[in-house]
Design a protein around this motif. Structure first.
Motif, PDB file in Angstrom:
ATOM      1  N   THR A   1       0.826  -1.206   0.000  1.00 46.41           N
ATOM      2  CA  THR A   1       0.000   0.000   0.000  1.00 46.41           C
ATOM      3  C   THR A   1       0.860   1.255   0.000  1.00 46.41           C
ATOM      4  N   ALA A   2       1.924   1.258   0.785  1.00 45.72           N
ATOM      5  CA  ALA A   2       2.821   2.421   0.837  1.00 45.72           C
ATOM      6  C   ALA A   2       3.490   2.651  -0.512  1.00 45.72           C
ATOM      7  N   ASN A   3       3.835   1.585  -1.208  1.00 38.77           N
ATOM      8  CA  ASN A   3       4.466   1.730  -2.517  1.00 38.77           C
ATOM      9  C   ASN A   3       3.498   2.304  -3.545  1.00 38.77           C
ATOM     10  N   VAL A   4       2.244   1.851  -3.502  1.00 37.48           N
ATOM     11  CA  VAL A   4       1.230   2.408  -4.396  1.00 37.48           C
ATOM     12  C   VAL A   4       1.058   3.898  -4.119  1.00 37.48           C
ATOM     13  N   MET A   5       0.982   4.246  -2.826  1.00 38.21           N
ATOM     14  CA  MET A   5       0.848   5.651  -2.449  1.00 38.21           C
ATOM     15  C   MET A   5       2.028   6.472  -2.966  1.00 38.21           C
ATOM     16  N   ARG A   6       3.234   5.949  -2.802  1.00 36.98           N
ATOM     17  CA  ARG A   6       4.442   6.675  -3.227  1.00 36.98           C
ATOM     18  C   ARG A   6       4.427   6.960  -4.720  1.00 36.98           C
ATOM     19  N   GLN A   7       3.914   6.029  -5.507  1.00 35.94           N
ATOM     20  CA  GLN A   7       3.892   6.199  -6.955  1.00 35.94           C
ATOM     21  C   GLN A   7       2.821   7.185  -7.416  1.00 35.94           C
ATOM     22  N   GLN A   8       1.753   7.333  -6.624  1.00 39.10           N
ATOM     23  CA  GLN A   8       0.630   8.163  -7.059  1.00 39.10           C
ATOM     24  C   GLN A   8       0.677   9.592  -6.533  1.00 39.10           C
TER      25      GLN A   8
ATOM     26  N   TYR B   1      -5.629  22.297  -1.261  1.00 40.48           N
ATOM     27  CA  TYR B   1      -4.469  21.431  -1.455  1.00 40.48           C
ATOM     28  C   TYR B   1      -4.954  19.994  -1.300  1.00 40.48           C
ATOM     29  N   ALA B   2      -4.917  19.239  -2.386  1.00 42.61           N
ATOM     30  CA  ALA B   2      -5.394  17.850  -2.354  1.00 42.61           C
ATOM     31  C   ALA B   2      -4.218  16.895  -2.523  1.00 42.61           C
ATOM     32  N   ILE B   3      -4.061  16.000  -1.547  1.00 40.59           N
ATOM     33  CA  ILE B   3      -3.025  14.971  -1.597  1.00 40.59           C
ATOM     34  C   ILE B   3      -3.773  13.651  -1.744  1.00 40.59           C
ATOM     35  N   THR B   4      -3.775  13.102  -2.953  1.00 38.22           N
ATOM     36  CA  THR B   4      -4.656  11.972  -3.233  1.00 38.22           C
ATOM     37  C   THR B   4      -3.901  10.758  -3.758  1.00 38.22           C
ATOM     38  N   ALA B   5      -4.436   9.593  -3.404  1.00 43.10           N
ATOM     39  CA  ALA B   5      -3.932   8.320  -3.919  1.00 43.10           C
ATOM     40  C   ALA B   5      -5.049   7.299  -3.815  1.00 43.10           C
ATOM     41  N   ASN B   6      -5.191   6.487  -4.837  1.00 44.69           N
ATOM     42  CA  ASN B   6      -6.213   5.444  -4.841  1.00 44.69           C
ATOM     43  C   ASN B   6      -5.595   4.175  -4.280  1.00 44.69           C
ATOM     44  N   LEU B   7      -5.730   3.983  -2.971  1.00 47.94           N
ATOM     45  CA  LEU B   7      -5.032   2.908  -2.273  1.00 47.94           C
ATOM     46  C   LEU B   7      -5.845   1.619  -2.282  1.00 47.94           C
ATOM     47  N   PRO B   8      -5.230   0.494  -2.650  1.00 44.43           N
ATOM     48  CA  PRO B   8      -5.946  -0.780  -2.688  1.00 44.43           C
ATOM     49  C   PRO B   8      -6.157  -1.338  -1.286  1.00 44.43           C
ATOM     50  N   GLU B   9      -7.216  -2.097  -1.136  1.00 44.54           N
ATOM     51  CA  GLU B   9      -7.464  -2.794   0.121  1.00 44.54           C
ATOM     52  C   GLU B   9      -7.309  -4.295  -0.105  1.00 44.54           C
ATOM     53  N   ASP B  10      -6.764  -4.980   0.866  1.00 47.87           N
ATOM     54  CA  ASP B  10      -6.539  -6.415   0.763  1.00 47.87           C
ATOM     55  C   ASP B  10      -7.871  -7.158   0.743  1.00 47.87           C
ATOM     56  N   PRO B  11      -8.020  -8.180  -0.117  1.00 45.43           N
ATOM     57  CA  PRO B  11      -9.283  -8.931  -0.145  1.00 45.43           C
ATOM     58  C   PRO B  11      -9.535  -9.761   1.108  1.00 45.43           C
ATOM     59  N   ASP B  12      -8.510  -9.959   1.934  1.00 46.16           N
ATOM     60  CA  ASP B  12      -8.680 -10.697   3.191  1.00 46.16           C
ATOM     61  C   ASP B  12      -9.476  -9.823   4.156  1.00 46.16           C
TER      62      ASP B  12
END
Length: 294
Positions: free
Chosen positions: A111-118, A228-239
């Motif tokens: 999740t942190a890596n996805v956030m960092r990229q977005q 000021y918008a700080i946005t990221a589409n963060l995935p949630e685990d299916p578990d």
């Protein structure tokens, strides 16, 4: 006055075996064919079960619904959010000992890596610059994860010489937002970006000239209201048993912003941190390296 049932699935389970004989036959069929009901008419259901249409209506009213249409709507709403908890995929391999830690860390890193990229660096820097010069800071969060992050944000920024308070009560949000002015900042943490209480608070604060920073998903109502918008589409685990990892990503953002703000106002921040450390040493007598009051 007839009771109103919100959770049809729970009501079916609780009342199982207590319906009148013919209504119980309807209940048994519904329990075995939940996903098919939305496509059926009352006549279809009555024929499939072998009962009359009035029996189906009595069954629906026993569950607190106005009729078959109301029953179908509520069941469909329940199924939309409940199927992941009811199917066999909800049963996953048990996490024990270190494997539980590994699975949590895996979700955190992903999740942190996805956030960092977005994350847009320019948006992050603009928000940091605003916070470095704000007079006061009001931080809002609703629900378990966002409330925790909001409290942590206030905990970070007061140390840097910024009067900061976190609020999660919906009425206090509106009241506090109304006291802000052009020199103040409203920081909102929201997973959905659509909570009505947060939207109202943002509109109130903006109406009095305060700047609004939003940490949330892109393309939401809160993003449109943010300065000021700080946005990221963060995935949630299916578990479904695993706690949400998005709150870790939001904490990373808060820490990154706090670090940049502290460095931009180092003289004041350093003096505040020194005073905090001195007061804690006087309080508990320990002088070794320690987290600063955590």
């Amino acid at each position: 006055m007839q009771k109103q049932t919100v959770d049809i699935i729970s009501a079916l389970k609780q009342m199982d075996g207590t319906f009148a004989t013919r209504e119980q036959r309807v209940a048994d069929y519904v329990n075995a064919n939940m996903e098919r009901i939305s496509e059926m008419t009352i006549a279809n259901l009555a024929e499939a079960v072998g009962v009359s249409s009035p029996t189906v209506i009595r069954f629906c009213r026993s569950l607190g619904c106005e009729g078959f249409r109301d029953f179908k709507l509520k069941l469909a709403q329940n199924l939309a959010v409940s199927l992941q908890y009811l199917g066999p995929e909800a049963a996953v391999e048990a996490a024990k000992g270190a494997s539980a830690i590994d699975r949590i860390l895996g979700a955190l890193y992903a999740t942190a890596n996805v956030m960092r990229q977005q994350i847009d660096p320019a948006s992050l820097e603009a928000a940091q610059a605003r916070l470095a010069e704000t007079r006061t800071l009001l931080v809002l969060g609703l629900g378990g994860g966002s409330t925790m992050v909001a409290n942590e944000a206030a905990n970070r920024f007061f140390r840097l010489g910024i009067p900061a308070v976190a609020v999660s009560d919906s009425y206090l949000m509106q009241m506090r937002a109304a006291t802000l002015g052009p020199e103040d900042t409203l920081l909102i943490i929201s997973n959905s970006g659509e909570a009505r209480e947060l939207i109202c608070a943002a509109e109130i604060a903006s109406g009095y000239g305060a700047k609004v920073i939003v940490i949330s998903k892109p393309k939401t109502t809160l993003e449109t209201l943010a300065d000021y918008a700080i946005t990221a589409n963060l995935p949630e685990d299916p578990d479904i048993h695993k706690p949400t990892a998005s709150r870790y990503a939001h904490l990373v953002l808060i820490d990154a912003i706090a670090l940049a703000v502290a460095q931009s106002r180092a003289d004041l921040a350093n003096e505040n941190l020194r005073r905090i450390r001195a007061s804690l040493t006087a309080y508990h007598g320990q002088i070794g390296a320690q987290p600063l009051g955590d």
